[in-house]
Design an enzyme around this catalytic site. Structure first.
Site, mmCIF file in Angstrom:
data_model
loop_
_atom_site.group_PDB
_atom_site.id
_atom_site.type_symbol
_atom_site.label_atom_id
_atom_site.label_comp_id
_atom_site.label_asym_id
_atom_site.label_seq_id
_atom_site.Cartn_x
_atom_site.Cartn_y
_atom_site.Cartn_z
ATOM 1 N N TYR A 1 0.919 -1.185 0.046
ATOM 2 C CA TYR A 1 0.010 -0.038 0.025
ATOM 3 C C TYR A 1 0.782 1.256 0.090
ATOM 4 C CZ TYR A 1 -4.054 -2.769 0.636
ATOM 5 O OH TYR A 1 -5.268 -3.498 0.605
ATOM 6 N N LYS B 1 3.687 -14.475 4.472
ATOM 7 C CA LYS B 1 3.994 -15.398 3.276
ATOM 8 C C LYS B 1 5.343 -15.393 3.162
ATOM 9 C CE LYS B 1 2.391 -17.603 -0.158
ATOM 10 N NZ LYS B 1 1.464 -18.907 -0.065
ATOM 11 N N ASP C 1 -2.250 -18.146 3.452
ATOM 12 C CA ASP C 1 -3.333 -18.812 2.875
ATOM 13 C C ASP C 1 -4.079 -20.173 3.902
ATOM 14 O OD1 ASP C 1 -0.645 -19.423 2.604
ATOM 15 O OD2 ASP C 1 -0.955 -20.945 0.718
ATOM 16 N N ASP D 1 -5.929 -6.436 5.353
ATOM 17 C CA ASP D 1 -7.220 -5.779 4.785
ATOM 18 C C ASP D 1 -8.139 -6.849 4.410
ATOM 19 O OD1 ASP D 1 -9.009 -3.885 3.410
ATOM 20 O OD2 ASP D 1 -7.436 -3.339 1.922
#
Ligand code: NAD
Length: 341
Positions: free
Chosen positions: A123, A175, A210, A234
Site C-alpha cells: 500500500y 507469506k 493461505d 485488509d
C-alpha cells in the site's frame, strides 16, 4: 471541558450513520465538541479537494477523528484518501476487533482482534507501468516495502495490546515461504519481539496467510490477537467481519503516536446510499473505541452494552441483520436501551 473531535461524515451512507452515532454518543452524555470537516467526494464537491487542508489541520490540532467511509474512484482519479490519511498522520496500527454479537449464526465464540500494519507493504503506492516495444502498459510493477522498524513497532503494538487487554495469544500471519525477503523480515522481527513477551503470558505462533484464510473459516474460535502486514490484514479483516455477522458490525481504529482516526471497516455502501437503512453499528462501535482511547471506558462499555442488547433482543434490527429498521429507528432503539443497561 468538552474534548474536541474532528467529525468527517464521509460519502454514501456515511452522513446517515455518523449522524446516528453522534446522537447515540450525545444521549450517553459523552462530553465531545464535534468539529465537522469534509474529505473524499464531499471534499471534492465543496473544496475541489478530496483531502482539504482545513481537514488535515483540524486532525493535526485535535489528534482525534471519527470518520465516515470515503469513496475512492476505481482505476483513474484520486488515490485513496483513507490510505493518504493513514500515511499523513503515520497511523501505523489498524486495530479491528470482531466478536459474535448475534448468536445463532455459524459461529458462537469468535473473539478476534486483528492488528494490521497500516503504512507499509503493497500500500505504499510505489508502482509504475513498464513499456515494452510500443505498448506503454505492457507490464506493471508494484513495490511491497517492509522495514525492520515498521515491523517492530506493529508487532510490539500487537503484544502490548494483548497484555493490556488480557489476551493470551498473538498469531503472526505472513507469506515468508515465498516472499523470503519482505515477509521474511516481518516474520523474523515478529519472532524477536515475541521472545520479549514470552514470560508475560502471551503465547506466539506464526501462520502462512493461505492456511490462515482457511483456518479462519474452519476454527476461528482458536484465534485471539492476529498481527499481519497491510494487504493480508485488509483481506483477513473482511473475512473475519463475515464470520461475526458482516461489515455492518465491524469497527476499526487507525492509531499513531500523534493522532488516531476511528472508522467503520465497511465502505460507502453505494447500494444503500440515500435510503436511510444502513446499519450504524460499525461506526458506533468505532466511536466506542475512540472513547476507550480517550479514557472514557465506562461510557464506551455502556454504549456497547446497549447496542449489543438491542441487537440480541432482535426487535429493532437493521436490514443487513435481517430486520426492517431504518438507521434512525435502530439508533433510537439503542438510545432507549441506554436507559436500562
Ligand atoms: P462497501 O463496504 O461499501 O459495501 C460492501 C457490502 O456491504 C455492500 O453490499 C453494502 O451494502 C454492505 N454494507 C456496507 N456497509 C454497510 C452498513 N453500514 N449497513 C449495511 N450494509 C452495509 O464496499 P465496496 O462496495 O467495495 O466499496 C464502496 C466504496 O467505499 C468504494 O469507493 C471504496 O473505495 C470505499 N471504501 C471506503 C472505506 C473507508 O472509507 N474506510 C473502506 C472500504 C471501502
Amino acid at each position: 471541558m468538552a474534548i474536541p473531535v474532528v467529525l468527517i461524515p464521509g460519502d454514501g451512507v456515511g452522513p446517515g450513520i455518523t449522524a446516528a452515532t453522534v446522537r447515540i454518543l450525545d444521549a450517553a452524555g459523552a462530553d465531545i465538541a464535534w468539529e465537522t470537516h469534509l474529505a473524499g467526494l464531499a471534499g471534492v464537491m465543496q473544496h475541489h479537494d478530496p483531502m482539504p487542508q482545513s481537514t488535515l489541520d483540524a486532525i493535526a490540532r485535535t489528534g482525534i477523528a471519527l470518520k465516515g467511509p470515503l469513496e475512492t474512484p476505481v482505476g483513474d482519479g484520486y488515490r485513496s484518501i483513507n490510505v493518504a490519511l493513514r500515511t499523513t498522520f503515520d497511523l501505523y496500527a489498524n486495530v479491528r476487533p470482531a466478536h459474535v454479537i448475534m448468536q445463532g449464526g455459524r459461529f458462537e465464540k469468535v473473539d478476534i482482534v486483528l492488528v494490521r500494519e497500516n503504512t507499509e507493504g503493497l500500500y505504499v503506492g510505489v508502482e509504475h507501468y513498464i513499456k515494452i516495444k510500443d505498448d506503454p502498459h505492457a507490464a506493471a510493477e508494484s513495490v511491497a516495502l517492509i522495514t525492520r522498524a515498521g515491523s517492530e513497532r506493529i508487532c510490539r503494538f500487537a503484544f502490548e495490546y494483548a497484555v493490556r487487554h488480557n489476551r493470551r495469544k498473538v498469531t503472526l500471519v505472513h507469506k515468508a515461504n515465498i516472499l523470503k525477503f519482505s515477509q521474511g523480515l516481518f516474520l523474523e522481527t515478529g519472532r524477536r519481539i515475541a521472545a520479549e513477551y514470552a514470560d508475560r503470558g502471551i503465547a506466539f505462533e506464526d501462520k502462512i496467510v493461505d492456511a490462515m484464510a482457511m483456518n479462519l473459516v474452519l476454527r476461528p474460535e482458536i484465534y485471539d490477537v492476529i498481527v499481519t502486514t497491510n494487504l493480508f490484514g485488509d483481506i483477513l479483516s473482511d473475512e473475519i467481519s463475515g464470520l461475526v455477522g458482516g461489515l455492518g458490525l465491524s469497527p476499526g481504529a487507525n492509531i499513531g503516536s500523534k493522532a488516531a482516526i476511528f472508522e467503520a471497516v465497511h465502505g460507502t455502501a453505494p447500494d444503500l446510499a440515500g435510503k436511510g437503512i444502513a446499519n450504524p453499528s460499525a461506526l458506533t462501535l468505532a466511536a466506542c473505541m475512540m472513547l476507550d482511547h480517550l479514557g472514557d471506558v465506562t461510557r464506551a462499555d455502556r454504549i456497547r452494552a446497549a447496542l449489543e442488547a438491542t441487537i440480541r433482543e432482535r426487535r429493532t434490527l437493521p436490514h443487513d441483520l435481517g430486520g426492517t429498521a431504518t438507521t434512525d429507528e435502530f439508533a433510537d432503539a439503542v438510545i432507549a436501551t441506554l436507559g436500562i443497561v
